[in-house]
Design a protein around this motif. Structure first.
Motif, PDB file in Angstrom:
ATOM      1  N   THR A  53      35.865  33.109  43.332  1.00  0.00           N
ATOM      2  CA  THR A  53      35.723  34.206  42.375  1.00  0.00           C
ATOM      3  C   THR A  53      34.274  34.261  41.919  1.00  0.00           C
ATOM      4  OG1 THR A  53      36.240  32.789  40.484  1.00  0.00           O
ATOM      5  CG2 THR A  53      38.084  33.928  41.543  1.00  0.00           C
ATOM      6  N   THR A  55      31.326  34.992  38.818  1.00  0.00           N
ATOM      7  CA  THR A  55      31.193  34.711  37.386  1.00  0.00           C
ATOM      8  C   THR A  55      31.490  35.981  36.591  1.00  0.00           C
ATOM      9  OG1 THR A  55      28.830  35.144  37.558  1.00  0.00           O
ATOM     10  CG2 THR A  55      29.555  32.848  37.702  1.00  0.00           C
ATOM     11  N   THR A  56      31.775  35.815  35.315  1.00  0.00           N
ATOM     12  CA  THR A  56      32.286  36.923  34.515  1.00  0.00           C
ATOM     13  C   THR A  56      31.387  38.151  34.479  1.00  0.00           C
ATOM     14  OG1 THR A  56      33.413  37.438  32.453  1.00  0.00           O
ATOM     15  CG2 THR A  56      31.351  36.235  32.254  1.00  0.00           C
ATOM     16  N   LEU A  57      32.021  39.321  34.613  1.00  0.00           N
ATOM     17  CA  LEU A  57      31.380  40.631  34.556  1.00  0.00           C
ATOM     18  C   LEU A  57      30.221  40.771  35.530  1.00  0.00           C
ATOM     19  CD1 LEU A  57      31.532  41.243  30.701  1.00  0.00           C
ATOM     20  CD2 LEU A  57      33.155  41.949  32.466  1.00  0.00           C
ATOM     21  N   THR A  93      38.094  27.887  33.805  1.00  0.00           N
ATOM     22  CA  THR A  93      37.722  29.290  33.722  1.00  0.00           C
ATOM     23  C   THR A  93      38.787  30.106  33.012  1.00  0.00           C
ATOM     24  OG1 THR A  93      36.894  31.149  35.036  1.00  0.00           O
ATOM     25  CG2 THR A  93      38.732  29.915  35.974  1.00  0.00           C
ATOM     26  N   ILE A 136      36.101  43.884  30.523  1.00  0.00           N
ATOM     27  CA  ILE A 136      37.349  43.126  30.447  1.00  0.00           C
ATOM     28  C   ILE A 136      38.368  43.896  29.611  1.00  0.00           C
ATOM     29  CG2 ILE A 136      38.438  41.014  29.564  1.00  0.00           C
ATOM     30  CD1 ILE A 136      35.843  39.541  30.357  1.00  0.00           C
ATOM     31  N   ASP A 177      38.550  38.869  37.068  1.00  0.00           N
ATOM     32  CA  ASP A 177      37.321  38.387  36.445  1.00  0.00           C
ATOM     33  C   ASP A 177      37.540  36.949  36.001  1.00  0.00           C
ATOM     34  OD1 ASP A 177      34.623  39.395  35.000  1.00  0.00           O
ATOM     35  OD2 ASP A 177      35.682  37.969  33.708  1.00  0.00           O
ATOM     36  N   THR A 178      36.609  36.071  36.308  1.00  0.00           N
ATOM     37  CA  THR A 178      36.672  34.683  35.828  1.00  0.00           C
ATOM     38  C   THR A 178      35.329  34.321  35.200  1.00  0.00           C
ATOM     39  OG1 THR A 178      36.061  33.881  38.041  1.00  0.00           O
ATOM     40  CG2 THR A 178      38.404  33.876  37.484  1.00  0.00           C
ATOM     41  N   THR A 179      35.375  33.520  34.146  1.00  0.00           N
ATOM     42  CA  THR A 179      34.131  33.151  33.468  1.00  0.00           C
ATOM     43  C   THR A 179      33.218  32.331  34.373  1.00  0.00           C
ATOM     44  OG1 THR A 179      35.373  31.335  32.459  1.00  0.00           O
ATOM     45  CG2 THR A 179      34.960  33.254  31.093  1.00  0.00           C
TER      46      THR A 179
END
Length: 197
Positions: A53, A55-57, A93, A136, A177-179
């Motif tokens: 995945t 990183t976020t956004l 995450t 998100i 989405d994952t941090t």
């Protein structure tokens, strides 16, 4: 009021059943999504192999997306999202769903009609693309790392029930989405309905 009078008022030709406290007893005619599946409006798509995945956004998106392309003439109603980890994640995450435009997304996974072969989906399902400004919309869960995710990997896939609360008009998409990047261990899937716009 007697039940016979209620029958006449409601125009019911069979007896209405009530419990001991006079609550009306009803039975659902079919399962939650049966009507949509039989009508050829219900579709699914799932990753066939694990992937990492982003990183976020991140606008260089990696994960799974469901897109309603501009000009489709349909509305996508997202019912369910599923996720599973096949092994330990490389970092803890937060897993979320974000929305974006249809820009950059291209067909990578072919959606399947839940009534196999009955209808063709208008959706685009992609595992990675350059996207525009994701936002998100839903926090799904926190995924652990190491020993925590070993337990996660041993459980069946998890279902996040959206109950049709996420609607994609033409030109809109939802992406995972994952941090933090989770490592090449995640698999995702969507269940959705397509109706005329």
């Amino acid at each position: 009021m007697k039940l016979e009078a209620i029958y006449r008022i409601l125009g019911v030709k069979v007896p209405i059943e009530v419990d001991t406290r006079k609550n009306l007893l009803v039975a659902q005619g079919s399962a939650k999504y049966t009507e949509a599946a039989l009508a050829g409006r219900l579709f699914v798509a799932a990753m066939q192999t694990p992937a990492t995945t982003s990183t976020t956004l991140n606008t260089t998106f990696v994960g799974l997306s469901l897109c309603n392309p501009t000009g489709s003439g349909k509305i996508i109603i997202v019912h369910r999202f599923s996720y599973a980890a096949t092994a330990a994640l490389t970092a803890e995450t937060v897993l979320a769903l974000a929305t974006t435009t249809d820009s950059g997304l291209a067909e990578d996974i072919i959606p399947r009609c839940c009534r196999y072969g009955y209808a063709t989906s208008i959706a685009i399902v992609d595992r990675g693309a350059t996207i525009v400004a994701p936002v998100i919309e839903r926090i799904v869960c926190t995924l652990g790392q190491g020993a925590d995710s070993t337990q996660l990997g041993g459980r069946p896939p998890n279902m996040f029930d959206l109950d049709g609360s996420l609607v994609l008009d033409p030109g809109r998409a939802v992406v995972t989405d994952t941090t933090y990047a989770a490592g090449a261990v995640m698999q995702f899937g969507f269940v959705w309905e397509e109706v005329a716009a």
